[in-house]
Design an enzyme around this catalytic site. Sequence first.
Site, mmCIF file in Angstrom:
data_model
loop_
_atom_site.group_PDB
_atom_site.id
_atom_site.type_symbol
_atom_site.label_atom_id
_atom_site.label_comp_id
_atom_site.label_asym_id
_atom_site.label_seq_id
_atom_site.Cartn_x
_atom_site.Cartn_y
_atom_site.Cartn_z
ATOM 1 N N GLY A 19 0.784 -1.232 0.000
ATOM 2 C CA GLY A 19 0.000 0.000 0.000
ATOM 3 C C GLY A 19 0.815 1.281 0.000
ATOM 4 O O GLY A 19 0.298 2.360 0.332
ATOM 5 N N ASN A 21 1.906 2.999 -2.563
ATOM 6 C CA ASN A 21 1.349 3.952 -3.547
ATOM 7 C C ASN A 21 0.064 4.578 -3.022
ATOM 8 O O ASN A 21 -0.162 5.784 -3.195
ATOM 9 C CB ASN A 21 1.111 3.249 -4.890
ATOM 10 C CG ASN A 21 2.391 3.098 -5.687
ATOM 11 O OD1 ASN A 21 2.880 4.062 -6.262
ATOM 12 N ND2 ASN A 21 2.963 1.901 -5.680
ATOM 13 N N ARG A 98 -4.962 -8.967 -8.948
ATOM 14 C CA ARG A 98 -5.999 -9.885 -9.425
ATOM 15 C C ARG A 98 -6.287 -9.583 -10.883
ATOM 16 O O ARG A 98 -6.303 -8.406 -11.288
ATOM 17 C CB ARG A 98 -7.313 -9.703 -8.641
ATOM 18 C CG ARG A 98 -7.232 -10.016 -7.181
ATOM 19 C CD ARG A 98 -7.064 -11.478 -6.890
ATOM 20 N NE ARG A 98 -8.131 -12.310 -7.425
ATOM 21 C CZ ARG A 98 -8.075 -13.639 -7.502
ATOM 22 N NH1 ARG A 98 -6.999 -14.283 -7.098
ATOM 23 N NH2 ARG A 98 -9.080 -14.317 -8.004
ATOM 24 N N ILE A 99 -6.529 -10.638 -11.649
ATOM 25 C CA ILE A 99 -6.986 -10.438 -13.028
ATOM 26 C C ILE A 99 -8.482 -10.168 -12.957
ATOM 27 O O ILE A 99 -9.228 -10.878 -12.257
ATOM 28 C CB ILE A 99 -6.669 -11.685 -13.876
ATOM 29 C CG1 ILE A 99 -5.151 -11.783 -14.039
ATOM 30 C CG2 ILE A 99 -7.359 -11.620 -15.236
ATOM 31 C CD1 ILE A 99 -4.671 -13.054 -14.695
ATOM 32 N N HIS A 116 1.970 -0.087 -13.160
ATOM 33 C CA HIS A 116 2.654 -1.337 -13.479
ATOM 34 C C HIS A 116 4.154 -1.070 -13.568
ATOM 35 O O HIS A 116 4.579 -0.122 -14.251
ATOM 36 C CB HIS A 116 2.134 -1.901 -14.812
ATOM 37 C CG HIS A 116 2.742 -3.218 -15.148
ATOM 38 N ND1 HIS A 116 2.358 -4.397 -14.532
ATOM 39 C CD2 HIS A 116 3.746 -3.544 -15.999
ATOM 40 C CE1 HIS A 116 3.090 -5.388 -15.008
ATOM 41 N NE2 HIS A 116 3.933 -4.902 -15.896
ATOM 42 N N ASP A 152 -2.713 -5.343 -18.354
ATOM 43 C CA ASP A 152 -1.622 -4.356 -18.470
ATOM 44 C C ASP A 152 -1.557 -3.744 -19.875
ATOM 45 O O ASP A 152 -0.488 -3.331 -20.333
ATOM 46 C CB ASP A 152 -0.260 -4.994 -18.114
ATOM 47 C CG ASP A 152 -0.237 -5.535 -16.696
ATOM 48 O OD1 ASP A 152 -0.896 -4.943 -15.824
ATOM 49 O OD2 ASP A 152 0.430 -6.560 -16.458
HETATM 50 C C1 GAR Z 1 4.096 -1.622 -7.076
HETATM 51 O O1 GAR Z 1 5.463 -1.792 -7.342
HETATM 52 C C2 GAR Z 1 3.277 -1.687 -8.349
HETATM 53 O O2 GAR Z 1 3.959 -1.150 -9.441
HETATM 54 C C3 GAR Z 1 3.091 -3.172 -8.499
HETATM 55 O O3 GAR Z 1 2.869 -3.632 -7.192
HETATM 56 C C4 GAR Z 1 3.578 -2.810 -6.277
HETATM 57 C C5 GAR Z 1 2.652 -2.389 -5.185
HETATM 58 O O4 GAR Z 1 3.346 -1.689 -4.186
HETATM 59 N N1 GAR Z 1 1.978 -3.477 -9.345
HETATM 60 C C6 GAR Z 1 1.950 -4.507 -10.179
HETATM 61 O O5 GAR Z 1 2.853 -5.309 -10.296
HETATM 62 C C7 GAR Z 1 0.679 -4.610 -11.008
HETATM 63 N N2 GAR Z 1 0.825 -5.536 -12.077
HETATM 64 P P1 GAR Z 1 2.534 -0.939 -3.048
HETATM 65 O O6 GAR Z 1 1.506 -1.957 -2.502
HETATM 66 O O7 GAR Z 1 3.566 -0.630 -2.013
HETATM 67 O O8 GAR Z 1 1.884 0.265 -3.627
#
Ligand code: GAR
Length: 220
Positions: A19, A21, A98-99, A116, A152
Amino acid sequence: MKSEKAEPARIVVLVSGSGSNMQVIAEACAKNEIDGDITAVISNRPDVMGLQRAKELGIATDVVDHTQFPTREEFDANLIRAIDEHTPDLIVLAGFMRILTSDFVRRYKGKMLNIHPSLLPKYKGLNTHQRALDAGDKEAGVTVHFVSEDLDGGANIIQAIVPVLDDDDEGTLRSRVQTQEHVIYPIAVKWFVEGRISLNKGDAYFDGQPLPDTGLKLTQ
Ligand code: GAR
């Protein structure tokens, strides 16, 4: 006649993990850098750090545990119910692993963003950093894009590009990329709530102009 300011945008964030982001977006909202509020953080996993962070930020949380549903369709139908309770203007996928079914994606078309960790269309799916290293890439990065029915594969909005260094391993590259994630995701959300970015017939627009396939580029 007195003009009334529009209400802040209502944002629902979906997480499956840490979490980080979500947190930077919440902080940008709290500082009024984004004219919006995260009205709920919803996770498909019950015990993740993303829910803990949301609680500490005073944000409502919900869990729709995918293991409790026999099919993807039933999971998505329950997720839709949980999301729609908050009448969001924007759905932000922030490490939501999740897809999604086509019905789900179509319901929120043009108002759902994802981040992504690659320079899409390169390296859709998992293990993006290791794949960039294995390929000998000199540049890596991260993309914020509209969500479409192709995994994606929706229109890109913004990318941040970082160098790949000779002594990088997966961890060092991930961390360099993630620093940039925390820069570009709040920017993209801000643009969305200001009505500056939109999706039209599958293409992304910024201030009414079509964006290049890469999206806007931020280079480190
Ligand atoms: C991030 O690095 C994001 O880019 C990636 O998951 C991580 C989540 O980090 N997303 C994917 O791989 C989507 N395909 P966070 O939970 O600390 O925000």
